[in-house]
Design an enzyme around this catalytic site. Sequence first.
Site, PDB file in Angstrom:
ATOM      1  N   ARG A 165       0.825  -1.208   0.000  1.00 62.41           N
ATOM      2  CA  ARG A 165       0.000   0.000   0.000  1.00 62.41           C
ATOM      3  C   ARG A 165       0.859   1.258   0.000  1.00 62.41           C
ATOM      4  O   ARG A 165       0.318   2.372  -0.166  1.00 62.41           O
ATOM      5  CB  ARG A 165      -0.913   0.008   1.224  1.00 62.41           C
ATOM      6  CG  ARG A 165      -1.878  -1.164   1.275  1.00 62.41           C
ATOM      7  CD  ARG A 165      -2.571  -1.253   2.623  1.00 62.41           C
ATOM      8  NE  ARG A 165      -3.487  -0.152   2.844  1.00 62.41           N
ATOM      9  CZ  ARG A 165      -3.828   0.319   4.040  1.00 62.41           C
ATOM     10  NH1 ARG A 165      -3.267  -0.192   5.121  1.00 62.41           N
ATOM     11  NH2 ARG A 165      -4.693   1.304   4.146  1.00 62.41           N
ATOM     12  N   LYS A 195      -2.396   9.775   4.586  1.00 62.86           N
ATOM     13  CA  LYS A 195      -2.440   8.917   5.785  1.00 62.86           C
ATOM     14  C   LYS A 195      -1.191   8.035   5.856  1.00 62.86           C
ATOM     15  O   LYS A 195      -0.499   7.865   4.851  1.00 62.86           O
ATOM     16  CB  LYS A 195      -3.712   8.063   5.760  1.00 62.86           C
ATOM     17  CG  LYS A 195      -3.772   7.045   4.588  1.00 62.86           C
ATOM     18  CD  LYS A 195      -5.102   6.319   4.575  1.00 62.86           C
ATOM     19  CE  LYS A 195      -5.127   5.255   3.480  1.00 62.86           C
ATOM     20  NZ  LYS A 195      -6.447   4.614   3.363  1.00 62.86           N
ATOM     21  N   HIS A 196      -0.870   7.494   7.061  1.00 59.20           N
ATOM     22  CA  HIS A 196      -1.578   7.518   8.329  1.00 59.20           C
ATOM     23  C   HIS A 196      -0.685   8.259   9.316  1.00 59.20           C
ATOM     24  O   HIS A 196       0.294   7.681   9.797  1.00 59.20           O
ATOM     25  CB  HIS A 196      -1.829   6.123   8.851  1.00 59.20           C
ATOM     26  CG  HIS A 196      -2.538   5.202   7.901  1.00 59.20           C
ATOM     27  ND1 HIS A 196      -1.904   4.512   6.883  1.00 59.20           N
ATOM     28  CD2 HIS A 196      -3.851   4.874   7.826  1.00 59.20           C
ATOM     29  CE1 HIS A 196      -2.776   3.783   6.228  1.00 59.20           C
ATOM     30  NE2 HIS A 196      -3.980   3.974   6.772  1.00 59.20           N
ATOM     31  N   HIS A 208      -5.221  -2.184  13.109  1.00 60.01           N
ATOM     32  CA  HIS A 208      -6.600  -2.678  13.155  1.00 60.01           C
ATOM     33  C   HIS A 208      -6.844  -3.532  14.398  1.00 60.01           C
ATOM     34  O   HIS A 208      -7.988  -3.708  14.811  1.00 60.01           O
ATOM     35  CB  HIS A 208      -6.921  -3.500  11.908  1.00 60.01           C
ATOM     36  CG  HIS A 208      -7.073  -2.674  10.670  1.00 60.01           C
ATOM     37  ND1 HIS A 208      -5.995  -2.272   9.920  1.00 60.01           N
ATOM     38  CD2 HIS A 208      -8.172  -2.172  10.058  1.00 60.01           C
ATOM     39  CE1 HIS A 208      -6.425  -1.549   8.891  1.00 60.01           C
ATOM     40  NE2 HIS A 208      -7.740  -1.469   8.958  1.00 60.01           N
ATOM     41  N   ASP A 289      -8.659   7.766  11.811  1.00 59.01           N
ATOM     42  CA  ASP A 289      -8.828   6.464  11.187  1.00 59.01           C
ATOM     43  C   ASP A 289     -10.034   5.798  11.861  1.00 59.01           C
ATOM     44  O   ASP A 289     -10.590   6.322  12.835  1.00 59.01           O
ATOM     45  CB  ASP A 289      -7.559   5.617  11.333  1.00 59.01           C
ATOM     46  CG  ASP A 289      -7.399   4.599  10.212  1.00 59.01           C
ATOM     47  OD1 ASP A 289      -8.416   4.240   9.580  1.00 59.01           O
ATOM     48  OD2 ASP A 289      -6.264   4.149   9.964  1.00 59.01           O
TER      49      ASP A 289
END
Length: 566
Positions: A165, A195-196, A208, A289
């Site tokens: 990513r 981000k982040h 997460h 987020d």
Amino acid sequence: MSESLGFTGAPFHLDDGAVAWVERTLASLSVADKVRQIMIRLVHNGTSEEELIALATSGLGGASRFPNGKPQFLARSAELLRQRAAIPMLLSADFEFDEVGAIGGLDEGIRFPNQLAVAASDDPAAAGRMATVAAREARPYGFDWSFTPVADLSLNAANPLVVTRSFGDDVGRVRAFVEAYVRGMEDEGMATATKHFPGDGVDSRDQHTVPTRNSLGLQAWRSSYGEIFRAAITAGTRTVMAGHISLPAYVTDQGGTPEEAYLPATLSPRLLEGLLRRELGFAGLIVSDASEMGGFRSLGRREDIVPACIAAGCDMLLFDAPGDQAILEKAVEDGRLSVERLTTAVARVLALKASLGLHREVVRSALSAEHRAEHEQWRDEAARRAVVLVRDDDALLPLRPDTHKRIVLAMAAHRRNVFRDLPDLEIAALFRESGFEVVSYPEADLDPQRDVLVYVVADEAKQGKIHLRVDWTQLQPGFPRYMDRAFHDLPTMLISFGSPYAAFDAPQCRTIVNAHSPVPAVQRAVVAAVTGAQRIEGVSPVDPFAGLDEAETRSDQALHHANAVA
């Protein structure tokens, strides 16, 4: 308030009419109205029209949809959310172009290579084209805000969330690509959310599931992540997404307690108001987020951490949950969240909306045939330049059917991410179209004179993954077969359509190709590249051996040692 917050300057650049709309709208809102404006609702594909109308009339500030929804749903949901809301809603999504992230679904939108694949071009203009494709394809479906680009550095090969990513591990490259991406999307009238913050990719954990940390020293951070976020701000990013990531070095330097040092940005006034706003000079909107992530939820009760998130400096909460309205209103009432801070957050929400022209009618044209053709051309160019030759020690390439007629293909039988089953790879069919016989591993009586063993892995970074390591039990199922390595007995090639660090698990494999993204265009490009139909010209955006010593990466390590001794 608009004047004190600088809305006529960067990044919103509001004219007098837009400023007047912000001030007029802000003055009309009660505390309850303001609370609703700072919340974003997650909308699942297939949500009913009744639910969409209820959301539109609820007064919430925004809604986030999945970009790979069916075109009919995306178009209709945008129409309902726009027409029924008294104050226009922000419609957002993550336009990251992972394997299943095509806008409008797999059969409709452009399946563009991911950020790491684009970075392999070594051309920042490719990031600008990527952003342009996303904006042009998204805006006809009502989207006006993308939670991209990912400005993280891939500094830890064990991190399962960043890797593909990101734009890689080199600060200069990532800075240039992030800047080009921001300019490309913002120039198309779509807001970016860089981000982040303060930067993922150092920790090996996934925010997460747990709060993570950026453990760089302050000088190292300022010369890496700090430079990248500063470039994004200079390029005009209208919003920044705060991660559930701490930066202990900065907080400690500013006199914070040890406990405060490990608060993630979403709960840290020092990181948001101090570092991001005062030191880096960001005047746009800060969005959290996702608030259901373990990196946020594990830090306290929702009635405590949701108000603390806004009080810390986040202007919008991603995403709201039942009860959040009452939680935030109570926090205002008892003083944990000041009216002044809430009002400032809402002012920025309205300024973002005005900067997008949402205070007046917005004309959204369908994607033109010319742009569609241009996007396909850019996709294919990005795919071609995504292919990187890590090594080819035996000059196995180009593969030709007259010398290696049969390809023995070893790859996972079933692929899935946390959301869904993934599309079958097309690599076998593509090799057959190029004149090869293709059989699946295991195959008896492998012949070194006519066969080539090709390992294929295709794992992109994604939430819910524990690691992106090569899983030999999937490639060579069964005991003791999973331990077999034929690198020196049979022509062997390893191709990765995902993690660029597969070489870490096979440093003695004599031919390794990284392609970074599993989308069909990249699969076609790989087959064309390894068969000699096109040049291999990609530049690796990371160290594919993930820091192994040079001697350890030699494919002929034992032979080299024996010859040296002799």
